[in-house]
Design a protein around this motif. Structure first.
Motif, PDB file in Angstrom:
ATOM      1  N   ASP A   1     -46.882  -4.961   0.649  1.00  0.00           N
ATOM      2  CA  ASP A   1     -46.198  -4.860  -0.647  1.00  0.00           C
ATOM      3  C   ASP A   1     -47.157  -4.164  -1.610  1.00  0.00           C
ATOM      4  O   ASP A   1     -48.225  -4.689  -1.903  1.00  0.00           O
ATOM      5  N   PRO A   2     -46.774  -2.959  -2.091  1.00  0.00           N
ATOM      6  CA  PRO A   2     -47.738  -2.197  -2.913  1.00  0.00           C
ATOM      7  C   PRO A   2     -48.071  -2.897  -4.234  1.00  0.00           C
ATOM      8  O   PRO A   2     -49.138  -2.650  -4.797  1.00  0.00           O
ATOM      9  N   VAL A   3     -47.194  -3.747  -4.717  1.00  0.00           N
ATOM     10  CA  VAL A   3     -47.428  -4.392  -6.013  1.00  0.00           C
ATOM     11  C   VAL A   3     -48.312  -5.623  -5.863  1.00  0.00           C
ATOM     12  O   VAL A   3     -49.321  -5.778  -6.551  1.00  0.00           O
ATOM     13  N   THR A   4     -47.944  -6.514  -4.934  1.00  0.00           N
ATOM     14  CA  THR A   4     -48.688  -7.779  -4.815  1.00  0.00           C
ATOM     15  C   THR A   4     -49.844  -7.684  -3.824  1.00  0.00           C
ATOM     16  O   THR A   4     -50.731  -8.531  -3.843  1.00  0.00           O
ATOM     17  N   GLN A   5     -49.823  -6.693  -2.924  1.00  0.00           N
ATOM     18  CA  GLN A   5     -50.808  -6.536  -1.836  1.00  0.00           C
ATOM     19  C   GLN A   5     -50.691  -7.643  -0.777  1.00  0.00           C
ATOM     20  O   GLN A   5     -51.579  -7.849   0.034  1.00  0.00           O
ATOM     21  N   VAL A   6     -49.555  -8.358  -0.808  1.00  0.00           N
ATOM     22  CA  VAL A   6     -49.267  -9.352   0.223  1.00  0.00           C
ATOM     23  C   VAL A   6     -48.445  -8.658   1.322  1.00  0.00           C
ATOM     24  O   VAL A   6     -47.645  -7.770   1.028  1.00  0.00           O
ATOM     25  N   THR A   7     -48.664  -9.041   2.565  1.00  0.00           N
ATOM     26  CA  THR A   7     -47.932  -8.425   3.670  1.00  0.00           C
ATOM     27  C   THR A   7     -46.514  -8.969   3.750  1.00  0.00           C
ATOM     28  O   THR A   7     -46.289 -10.166   3.608  1.00  0.00           O
ATOM     29  N   ARG A   8     -45.560  -8.049   3.950  1.00  0.00           N
ATOM     30  CA  ARG A   8     -44.169  -8.446   4.204  1.00  0.00           C
ATOM     31  C   ARG A   8     -43.914  -8.367   5.694  1.00  0.00           C
ATOM     32  O   ARG A   8     -44.282  -7.379   6.335  1.00  0.00           O
ATOM     33  N   TYR A   9     -43.256  -9.394   6.225  1.00  0.00           N
ATOM     34  CA  TYR A   9     -42.920  -9.430   7.649  1.00  0.00           C
ATOM     35  C   TYR A   9     -41.415  -9.252   7.802  1.00  0.00           C
ATOM     36  O   TYR A   9     -40.644  -9.866   7.064  1.00  0.00           O
ATOM     37  N   TYR A  10     -41.011  -8.425   8.769  1.00  0.00           N
ATOM     38  CA  TYR A  10     -39.588  -8.159   8.989  1.00  0.00           C
ATOM     39  C   TYR A  10     -39.200  -8.536  10.415  1.00  0.00           C
ATOM     40  O   TYR A  10     -39.996  -8.373  11.344  1.00  0.00           O
ATOM     41  N   ASP A  11     -37.963  -9.020  10.571  1.00  0.00           N
ATOM     42  CA  ASP A  11     -37.462  -9.276  11.927  1.00  0.00           C
ATOM     43  C   ASP A  11     -36.787  -8.006  12.464  1.00  0.00           C
ATOM     44  O   ASP A  11     -36.787  -6.956  11.807  1.00  0.00           O
ATOM     45  N   LEU A  12     -36.205  -8.109  13.653  1.00  0.00           N
ATOM     46  CA  LEU A  12     -35.616  -6.931  14.311  1.00  0.00           C
ATOM     47  C   LEU A  12     -34.470  -6.336  13.507  1.00  0.00           C
ATOM     48  O   LEU A  12     -34.187  -5.142  13.609  1.00  0.00           O
ATOM     49  N   ASP A  13     -33.791  -7.186  12.697  1.00  0.00           N
ATOM     50  CA  ASP A  13     -32.677  -6.696  11.890  1.00  0.00           C
ATOM     51  C   ASP A  13     -33.138  -6.119  10.555  1.00  0.00           C
ATOM     52  O   ASP A  13     -32.322  -5.782   9.705  1.00  0.00           O
ATOM     53  N   GLY A  14     -34.473  -6.075  10.347  1.00  0.00           N
ATOM     54  CA  GLY A  14     -34.973  -5.524   9.099  1.00  0.00           C
ATOM     55  C   GLY A  14     -34.973  -6.522   7.951  1.00  0.00           C
ATOM     56  O   GLY A  14     -35.172  -6.148   6.796  1.00  0.00           O
ATOM     57  N   GLN A  15     -34.716  -7.808   8.283  1.00  0.00           N
ATOM     58  CA  GLN A  15     -34.719  -8.839   7.244  1.00  0.00           C
ATOM     59  C   GLN A  15     -36.143  -9.352   7.037  1.00  0.00           C
ATOM     60  O   GLN A  15     -36.902  -9.515   7.998  1.00  0.00           O
TER      61      GLN A  15
ATOM     62  N   THR B   1     -53.835 -16.015   6.208  1.00  0.00           N
ATOM     63  CA  THR B   1     -54.799 -16.640   5.300  1.00  0.00           C
ATOM     64  C   THR B   1     -55.048 -15.722   4.099  1.00  0.00           C
ATOM     65  O   THR B   1     -55.046 -16.166   2.945  1.00  0.00           O
ATOM     66  N   SER B   2     -55.215 -14.427   4.367  1.00  0.00           N
ATOM     67  CA  SER B   2     -55.412 -13.484   3.259  1.00  0.00           C
ATOM     68  C   SER B   2     -54.171 -13.400   2.377  1.00  0.00           C
ATOM     69  O   SER B   2     -54.279 -13.289   1.149  1.00  0.00           O
ATOM     70  N   ASP B   3     -52.976 -13.452   2.990  1.00  0.00           N
ATOM     71  CA  ASP B   3     -51.738 -13.412   2.201  1.00  0.00           C
ATOM     72  C   ASP B   3     -51.716 -14.527   1.154  1.00  0.00           C
ATOM     73  O   ASP B   3     -51.340 -14.306   0.002  1.00  0.00           O
ATOM     74  N   GLU B   4     -52.107 -15.734   1.573  1.00  0.00           N
ATOM     75  CA  GLU B   4     -52.105 -16.870   0.648  1.00  0.00           C
ATOM     76  C   GLU B   4     -53.050 -16.623  -0.525  1.00  0.00           C
ATOM     77  O   GLU B   4     -52.720 -16.883  -1.680  1.00  0.00           O
TER      78      GLU B   4
ATOM     79  N   LEU C   1     -61.683  -7.309  -3.794  1.00  0.00           N
ATOM     80  CA  LEU C   1     -61.412  -6.466  -2.639  1.00  0.00           C
ATOM     81  C   LEU C   1     -61.255  -7.356  -1.415  1.00  0.00           C
ATOM     82  O   LEU C   1     -62.174  -8.116  -1.072  1.00  0.00           O
ATOM     83  N   VAL C   2     -60.078  -7.306  -0.778  1.00  0.00           N
ATOM     84  CA  VAL C   2     -59.823  -8.133   0.408  1.00  0.00           C
ATOM     85  C   VAL C   2     -59.863  -7.231   1.631  1.00  0.00           C
ATOM     86  O   VAL C   2     -59.040  -6.317   1.771  1.00  0.00           O
ATOM     87  N   LEU C   3     -60.836  -7.459   2.498  1.00  0.00           N
ATOM     88  CA  LEU C   3     -60.985  -6.669   3.725  1.00  0.00           C
ATOM     89  C   LEU C   3     -60.450  -7.503   4.873  1.00  0.00           C
ATOM     90  O   LEU C   3     -61.062  -8.489   5.281  1.00  0.00           O
ATOM     91  N   THR C   4     -59.284  -7.110   5.383  1.00  0.00           N
ATOM     92  CA  THR C   4     -58.641  -7.917   6.419  1.00  0.00           C
ATOM     93  C   THR C   4     -57.599  -7.090   7.140  1.00  0.00           C
ATOM     94  O   THR C   4     -57.249  -5.987   6.716  1.00  0.00           O
ATOM     95  N   ARG C   5     -57.080  -7.649   8.240  1.00  0.00           N
ATOM     96  CA  ARG C   5     -55.976  -7.019   8.958  1.00  0.00           C
ATOM     97  C   ARG C   5     -54.696  -7.121   8.140  1.00  0.00           C
ATOM     98  O   ARG C   5     -54.601  -7.948   7.243  1.00  0.00           O
TER      99      ARG C   5
END
Lengths: 91, 318
Positions: free
Chosen positions: A36-50, B16-19, B7-11
């Motif tokens: 996510d470019p704004v929060t820098q948190v990773t988004r996870y998607y299932d096979l349907d793109g959800q 854990t980094s997401d949290e 700066l978060v260096l991770t996969r």
């Protein structure tokens, strides 16, 4: 050691004879990940793109794969945490 | 100058980094997430200048952020990927590109000015040697099970005879895949002395006396805060099956918490995940300390505020 045995004659060190499969779920419970470019948190998607909640406070299964020794599969391996190589610059 | 960033260096797939990142974002702290392992396959640009008596200026850009290399408050080093060369490169060229990236980019990221590292990669690397761990644990007063590091079959046999039952633990984990393509691993399990053979001499092995434990404890130290969780498992090695574990937050004995803090101080670490076995008499036996382990699932299981503790540590200006 037999006479024919030298340290260099073994195809496998003794410790590697103790390998066993992971129990429970292996493989990752998502189809795709994206940052996510704004929060820098990773988004996870299932096979349907959800978007799915994955590896966070989710099910046992998703926790399993995000735990320190979580598994992976041959196609999309997630290295267990303590198996990950730490890359560093030596002194 | 803008608010300094974390700066978060991770996969990309590190929960854990997401949290931690989500918490920092809630607090309004600028965060840049980066996997140095993506560097050689594109998407990261870096330039750093040293001039006027070596003073650094420079920046690093990802697809979504630009980072001023002189304005980083802290680095969260959470097991980033190793550098992967482009597939089109020959072995020699790939090795060259990877080593330039390791010494160049990683070197830069390991020497940012006025920056707190949780943890510094060099300190992590040092703290992952078992021999360093034993020396440090013993110096700070932990009780350690009898341990042998050897490539001599006779010494391994004698150790089993003197200290049995004994377990084998790898000195370092590496990825293994079975012939069916599934990953396999080595759990901490008892050694049958009859299984020992000459292939002990093929490399170094670690054997350790089994602790007569009633449960395990994972003690996570984040800055000044110490979180202990008792883990009950039917297996000697609780990592074997997470589905059967039960968790309970427990107090940490004062002398144990002090020893944990001394251990981390000694190795220049601000975070450490300690594993203990506890006996019927309530004694804590030290097993190891992981300087870069995960902890978020323990917060989910117990409610211990570990995300907040980590965010506190990263937010504070060094």
């Amino acid at each position: 050691m037999n006479r024919a045995e030298t340290p260099a004659s073994f195809t496998q060190a003794w410790g590697a004879t103790r390998l066993v499969p992971f129990k429970g779920a292996t493989g990752v419970p998502y189809a795709r990940v994206e940052l996510d470019p704004v929060t820098q948190v990773t988004r996870y998607y299932d096979l349907d793109g959800q978007i799915i909640k994955c590896g966070r406070h989710g099910s046992n299964q998703s926790q399993n794969t995000s735990n320190p020794t979580g598994g992976g599969d041959g196609k999309n391996p997630t290295p267990p945490d303590d198996v990950n190589v730490t890359d560093y610059v030596p002194d | 100058m803008a608010d300094p960033a974390v700066l978060v260096l991770t996969r990309l797939d590190d929960p854990t980094s997401d949290e931690v990142i989500a918490e920092l974002h809630r607090r309004g702290i600028p965060v840049v997430r980066l996997d140095p392992g993506d560097f050689l396959t594109g998407g990261i640009e870096v330039s750093a200048w040293y001039q006027n008596l070596g003073q650094l200026s420079g920046h690093l850009a990802t697809s979504s952020r630009t980072l001023d290399l002189t304005n980083v408050r802290s680095v969260y080093y959470r097991r980033p990927s190793p550098h992967e060369p482009p597939e089109v490169m020959s072995d020699d060229n790939a090795r060259f590109a990877v080593e330039q990236a390791r010494y160049g980019l990683n070197g830069l990221l390991a020497s940012l000015p006025n920056c707190r590292y949780v943890n510094h990669p060099r300190h992590i690397a040092h703290a992952e040697f078992k021999a360093v761990q034993f020396a440090t644990a013993s110096a700070v007063g932990f009780q350690i099970p009898a341990t042998l590091i050897t490539n001599r079959l006779d010494d391994a046999r004698a150790f089993c005879a003197d200290h049995g039952p004994v377990v084998y633990k790898p000195l370092r984990n590496t990825p293994f895949t079975a012939t069916n393509g599934h990953p396999v691993t080595i759990w901490v399990r008892p050694v049958d002395p009859d299984d020992l053979d000459g292939s002990i001499t093929a490399t170094v092995h670690l054997f350790q006396a089994v602790v007569d434990k009633v449960a395990d404890v994972r003690t996570t130290v984040i800055g000044d805060q110490v979180f202990s969780v008792r883990i009950d498992s039917p297996h000697l090695d609780w990592r074997e099956d997470y589905a059967v574990l039960t968790y309970r937050a427990i107090p940490t004995p004062v002398h144990t918490a002090q020893a944990c803090r001394a251990y981390l101080r000694h190795l220049g670490l601000l975070y450490g995940a300690f594993d203990f076995g506890i006996t019927r008499d309530g004694e804590w036996w030290w097993y190891e300390c992981n300087p870069a382990g995960q902890w978020h699932w323990l917060e989910a299981e117990t409610g211990l505020p570990m995300t907040a503790a980590t965010a506190d540590l990263l937010e504070a200006i060094a």
